[in-house]
Design a protein around this motif. Structure first.
Motif, mmCIF file in Angstrom:
data_model
loop_
_atom_site.group_PDB
_atom_site.id
_atom_site.type_symbol
_atom_site.label_atom_id
_atom_site.label_comp_id
_atom_site.label_asym_id
_atom_site.label_seq_id
_atom_site.Cartn_x
_atom_site.Cartn_y
_atom_site.Cartn_z
ATOM 1 N N GLU A 280 0.854 -1.190 0.000
ATOM 2 C CA GLU A 280 0.000 0.000 0.000
ATOM 3 C C GLU A 280 0.889 1.239 0.000
ATOM 4 O O GLU A 280 1.830 1.342 0.796
ATOM 5 C CB GLU A 280 -0.873 -0.007 1.252
ATOM 6 N N ASN A 281 0.609 2.194 -0.881
ATOM 7 C CA ASN A 281 1.350 3.456 -0.913
ATOM 8 C C ASN A 281 0.880 4.330 0.248
ATOM 9 O O ASN A 281 -0.246 4.826 0.254
ATOM 10 C CB ASN A 281 1.109 4.156 -2.247
ATOM 11 N N ILE A 282 1.749 4.508 1.239
ATOM 12 C CA ILE A 282 1.395 5.295 2.431
ATOM 13 C C ILE A 282 2.214 6.577 2.518
ATOM 14 O O ILE A 282 2.355 7.164 3.596
ATOM 15 C CB ILE A 282 1.583 4.464 3.714
ATOM 16 N N SER A 283 2.754 7.035 1.398
ATOM 17 C CA SER A 283 3.673 8.180 1.392
ATOM 18 C C SER A 283 3.070 9.407 2.058
ATOM 19 O O SER A 283 3.720 10.075 2.877
ATOM 20 C CB SER A 283 4.075 8.515 -0.046
ATOM 21 N N GLU A 284 1.838 9.729 1.705
ATOM 22 C CA GLU A 284 1.199 10.929 2.256
ATOM 23 C C GLU A 284 0.953 10.773 3.745
ATOM 24 O O GLU A 284 1.317 11.646 4.550
ATOM 25 C CB GLU A 284 -0.119 11.176 1.517
ATOM 26 N N ALA A 285 0.346 9.678 4.139
ATOM 27 C CA ALA A 285 0.019 9.468 5.548
ATOM 28 C C ALA A 285 1.264 9.371 6.420
ATOM 29 O O ALA A 285 1.250 9.776 7.584
ATOM 30 C CB ALA A 285 -0.825 8.204 5.701
ATOM 31 N N ALA A 286 2.357 8.836 5.850
ATOM 32 C CA ALA A 286 3.594 8.662 6.619
ATOM 33 C C ALA A 286 4.398 9.939 6.744
ATOM 34 O O ALA A 286 5.336 10.008 7.536
ATOM 35 C CB ALA A 286 4.444 7.571 5.978
ATOM 36 N N GLY A 287 4.080 10.957 5.937
ATOM 37 C CA GLY A 287 4.786 12.236 6.035
ATOM 38 C C GLY A 287 6.093 12.298 5.285
ATOM 39 O O GLY A 287 6.907 13.191 5.543
ATOM 40 N N ILE A 288 6.306 11.380 4.335
ATOM 41 C CA ILE A 288 7.590 11.394 3.616
ATOM 42 C C ILE A 288 7.486 12.119 2.271
ATOM 43 O O ILE A 288 8.471 12.271 1.565
ATOM 44 C CB ILE A 288 8.124 9.964 3.392
ATOM 45 N N ARG A 289 6.284 12.584 1.917
ATOM 46 C CA ARG A 289 6.061 13.213 0.613
ATOM 47 C C ARG A 289 6.420 14.697 0.683
ATOM 48 O O ARG A 289 5.566 15.581 0.746
ATOM 49 C CB ARG A 289 4.616 13.008 0.196
ATOM 50 N N LEU A 290 7.714 14.988 0.672
ATOM 51 C CA LEU A 290 8.212 16.354 0.801
ATOM 52 C C LEU A 290 8.537 16.922 -0.583
ATOM 53 O O LEU A 290 9.211 16.271 -1.377
ATOM 54 C CB LEU A 290 9.467 16.378 1.671
ATOM 55 N N PRO A 291 8.095 18.140 -0.887
ATOM 56 C CA PRO A 291 8.320 18.700 -2.224
ATOM 57 C C PRO A 291 9.729 19.264 -2.390
ATOM 58 O O PRO A 291 10.440 19.521 -1.416
ATOM 59 C CB PRO A 291 7.274 19.822 -2.296
ATOM 60 N N ASN A 292 10.103 19.443 -3.648
ATOM 61 C CA ASN A 292 11.307 20.195 -4.044
ATOM 62 C C ASN A 292 12.616 19.536 -3.632
ATOM 63 O O ASN A 292 13.614 20.213 -3.400
ATOM 64 C CB ASN A 292 11.255 21.627 -3.501
ATOM 65 N N HIS A 293 12.631 18.206 -3.532
ATOM 66 C CA HIS A 293 13.875 17.488 -3.297
ATOM 67 C C HIS A 293 14.170 16.591 -4.486
ATOM 68 O O HIS A 293 13.264 16.148 -5.193
ATOM 69 C CB HIS A 293 13.795 16.658 -2.015
ATOM 70 N N ARG A 294 15.450 16.320 -4.690
ATOM 71 C CA ARG A 294 15.903 15.501 -5.809
ATOM 72 C C ARG A 294 16.847 14.438 -5.244
ATOM 73 O O ARG A 294 18.050 14.656 -5.123
ATOM 74 C CB ARG A 294 16.596 16.366 -6.859
ATOM 75 N N ALA A 295 16.278 13.303 -4.872
ATOM 76 C CA ALA A 295 17.043 12.285 -4.152
ATOM 77 C C ALA A 295 18.099 11.654 -5.045
ATOM 78 O O ALA A 295 17.899 11.470 -6.246
ATOM 79 C CB ALA A 295 16.110 11.217 -3.613
ATOM 80 N N MET A 296 19.211 11.284 -4.426
ATOM 81 C CA MET A 296 20.253 10.493 -5.071
ATOM 82 C C MET A 296 20.388 9.113 -4.429
ATOM 83 O O MET A 296 20.870 8.181 -5.048
ATOM 84 C CB MET A 296 21.596 11.217 -4.994
ATOM 85 N N SER A 297 19.980 8.982 -3.179
ATOM 86 C CA SER A 297 20.045 7.690 -2.485
ATOM 87 C C SER A 297 19.249 7.782 -1.194
ATOM 88 O O SER A 297 18.934 8.879 -0.720
ATOM 89 C CB SER A 297 21.497 7.291 -2.181
ATOM 90 N N VAL A 298 18.940 6.612 -0.631
ATOM 91 C CA VAL A 298 18.263 6.551 0.661
ATOM 92 C C VAL A 298 18.921 5.476 1.506
ATOM 93 O O VAL A 298 19.269 4.406 1.009
ATOM 94 C CB VAL A 298 16.752 6.265 0.488
ATOM 95 N N CYS A 299 19.121 5.786 2.789
ATOM 96 C CA CYS A 299 19.684 4.824 3.739
ATOM 97 C C CYS A 299 18.728 4.687 4.922
ATOM 98 O O CYS A 299 18.216 5.695 5.441
ATOM 99 C CB CYS A 299 21.047 5.290 4.252
ATOM 100 N N ALA A 300 18.480 3.460 5.329
ATOM 101 C CA ALA A 300 17.638 3.176 6.487
ATOM 102 C C ALA A 300 18.537 2.883 7.687
ATOM 103 O O ALA A 300 19.415 2.026 7.602
ATOM 104 C CB ALA A 300 16.728 1.986 6.195
ATOM 105 N N PHE A 301 18.314 3.584 8.802
ATOM 106 C CA PHE A 301 19.066 3.293 10.034
ATOM 107 C C PHE A 301 18.347 3.928 11.210
ATOM 108 O O PHE A 301 17.494 4.810 11.038
ATOM 109 C CB PHE A 301 20.515 3.764 9.931
#
Length: 585
Positions: A280-301
């Protein structure tokens, strides 16, 4: 002044041009040179002050496949790619880097897909893409490649048998057992729809993208698996780059092309694992849908060591982002508050990836960020804040003349502290740069270990992704490095090493890999800390097993694991120089 021309002044102490927050980036590099010459050590600078190339004139070099690098006596890292049977070549469909999408290259994942105890390798290919590459009509996309480790230093290409050739313009890959059946699955990140390959456990995979609902169509650049809500199932974070427009021409640098700020950023995506094979796409509810960023990588920790998984995103020409979990899968952005949004100059320079690890022995997770421009070594403090020690550590001087892409913490000599590998590549042209092996003195002060590293660290290559792998299970960390328009390099660590311990965790109440577990190892009067987590980097994913260099300690006095499910497991008098598979009690 356009964003492409904006820069800071030269910094005399570093002898290099640092680019400001508004600067653009792209990428590049090339083939081996038998010896290090004086002109390699300098950096050519264009009229506007922008770094162009570290070779004379900044001229493009032809795309050729690098020959094997002959080993010299005493080389710690030896190129064994050819003798291992790895023949993959990254397909780069153009005579030059013509736009920002082409500059990124593609990565590699380390996984044991057949669960035989030997780490296999999966290489991602890019290939032709209308509107992006400059390919001839009818150009065929070459497949991604899966190589099975035979356990004798050789690898077998099993791509066709396994059914994992992939489609589309590939960039990155993330591996996890998302359905808890004991077999690692593949998530392929593309510019365009992503793919999820489920491992059937019989040596083959099936495309379950549509059923699972994770075929995000964005400009993908990375992904990481993590259990964000503590339900024992692995969720999926997808990092997207920018909305590329091939018709955009409004820029003023004759030696380049439009940079990241010329295009709209894309939203990242968080998929929650429902446990029935769908997400399930929970991006909005989880608060990770932030505008004006251009990701190059993601790390979980677990940034704050509170028992839940947070995310750190490296962004291009915008501030980096720290998404802090409330324990229920809802996130708050805190990078600026804790001091890891910008570099020490206050710039939002083009960040590539973050390596996570305790590099100064204080049992807190530190962050190394590789960048176009001035990178960062963020040392954690007990109050949850970070101190950028890039210059004090020596890394500013050692890395300033390069553009770092893949970067990794590893204890290459098992002396008990984390050293650094950085894959470097020219930011604008098809020319080659040297990568770096940097040795830690145990106090987070680093020196260039090029002379120990060997011939690879004199080779001028178009490096991009990198991953740590112990492919022969000898406890000496090896490396695999991907190249733009060239073959990868499998580098075997043949140097003398100290004692070590490797751990493979298996969750029961927790997620299948035990990701999120906090591990402490005490031996010889010292204690080490590491977190089991999805080992993602730039475009790539490293060996999933935890590795501890123990120096002269010939046994582990105490091994303590705090599992994500809440249990604490303690083992005493643990033998060393082996891999242990530990199940959550």
């Amino acid at each position: 002044m356009s964003v492409l021309e904006h820069r800071t002044d030269l910094i005399p102490s570093a002898g290099v041009v640092f680019l400001s927050a508004a600067v653009w980036w792209c990428g590049c590099g090339q083939r081996p040179s038998p010896a290090r010459t004086p002109e390699m050590r300098g950096q050519s600078v264009a009229e506007g002050g922008r770094p162009v190339s570290r070779v004379s004139g900044g001229e493009e070099e032809p795309l050729t496949v690098s020959p094997p690098l002959p080993a010299q006596e005493g080389d710690r890292y030896v190129d064994v790619t050819a003798e291992a049977g790895i023949t993959f070549v990254h397909q780069f469909c153009a005579p030059r880097i013509a736009n920002i999408i082409m500059s990124n290259g593609a990565g590699v994942a380390v996984l044991d897909y057949d669960q035989d105890g030997w780490m296999d390798l999966y290489f991602v290919n890019s290939g032709p893409l209308d509107g992006v590459t400059q390919h001839a009509p009818g150009t065929r996309r070459e497949p991604n490649r899966l190589y099975r480790n035979l356990g004798n230093g050789k690898f077998e290409d099993v791509t066709q048998k396994a059914g994992v050739a992939g489609t589309g313009y590939g960039t990155a890959v993330a591996v996890a057992d998302y359905d808890g059946d004991g077999w690692p699955d593949l998530y392929l990140v593309n510019v365009g729809p992503n793919l999820l390959y489920r491992n059937r456990g019989d040596g083959t995979f099936e495309d379950v993208t549509r059923k699972a609902g994770v075929g995000d169509p964005g400009t993908g650049i990375g992904a990481a698996w993590a259990d964000v809500d503590g339900d024992g199932r692995l969720d999926l974070f997808v990092a997207n780059y920018l909305t590329f427009d091939p018709n955009y021409k409004l820029y003023f640098n004759p030696d380049a092309y439009p940079g990241p700020l010329s295009y709209k950023g894309e939203f990242n995506v968080l998929y929650r694992n429902r446990g029935d094979g769908t997400f399930e796409n929970i991006s909005e509810a989880a608060g990770i849908r932030l505008p004006n960023h251009r990701a190059m990588s993601v790390c979980a920790f677990d940034y704050d060591l509170d028992g839940d998984t947070d995310f750190y995103l490296c962004n291009d020409a915008t501030p980096n982002v720290l998404l802090v979990n409330d324990g229920r899968g809802r996130f708050t952005e805190m990078a600026m508050k804790v001091g890891i949004a910008f570099n020490a100059l206050g710039e939002a320079a083009g960040s590539m990836t973050a390596a996570i690890g305790d590099c100064n022995g204080d049992l807190l997770p530190d962050i190394l960020v590789s960048r176009l421009g001035y990178g960062s070594l963020y040392l954690a403090t007990p109050k949850g804040l970070y101190d950028d020690r890039m210059m004090a550590s020596g890394l500013g001087r050692l890395t300033a003349e390069y553009v770092g892409w893949g970067s990794n913490f590893l204890d290459f000599d098992n002396d008990g502290d984390l050293d650094i590998f950085v894959a470097n590549g020219d930011a604008h042209h098809l020319v080659g740069w040297e990568s770096l092996l940097l040795e830690n003195d145990g106090q987070a002060r680093f020196s260039n270990a090029r002379d120990k590293g060997g011939a690879f660290f004199d080779a001028r290559l178009r490096a991009r992704g990198s991953a740590v792998v112990d492919f022969n299970n000898d406890g000496a960390p090896d490396l695999v490095v991907t190249m733009m328009g060239d073959r990868p390099f499998l580098l075997q660590n043949r140097g003398p090493v100290g004692h070590w311990l490797g751990l493979e965790l298996q969750g029961t109440k927790s997620n299948p890999h035990g990701w999120g577990a906090h591990v402490r190892v005490t031996a010889g009067g010292r204690t080490w800390f590491a977190e089991a987590r999805c080992p993602s980097g730039f475009l790539s994913q490293s060996d999933p097993r935890l590795h501890f260099g123990l120096g002269a300690a010939d046994k582990v006095d105490k091994l303590e694991i705090r599992w994500p499910g809440g249990a604490t497991q303690v083992l005493e008098n643990v033998p060393v120089n082996r891999y242990l598979k530990l199940k959550e009690p």
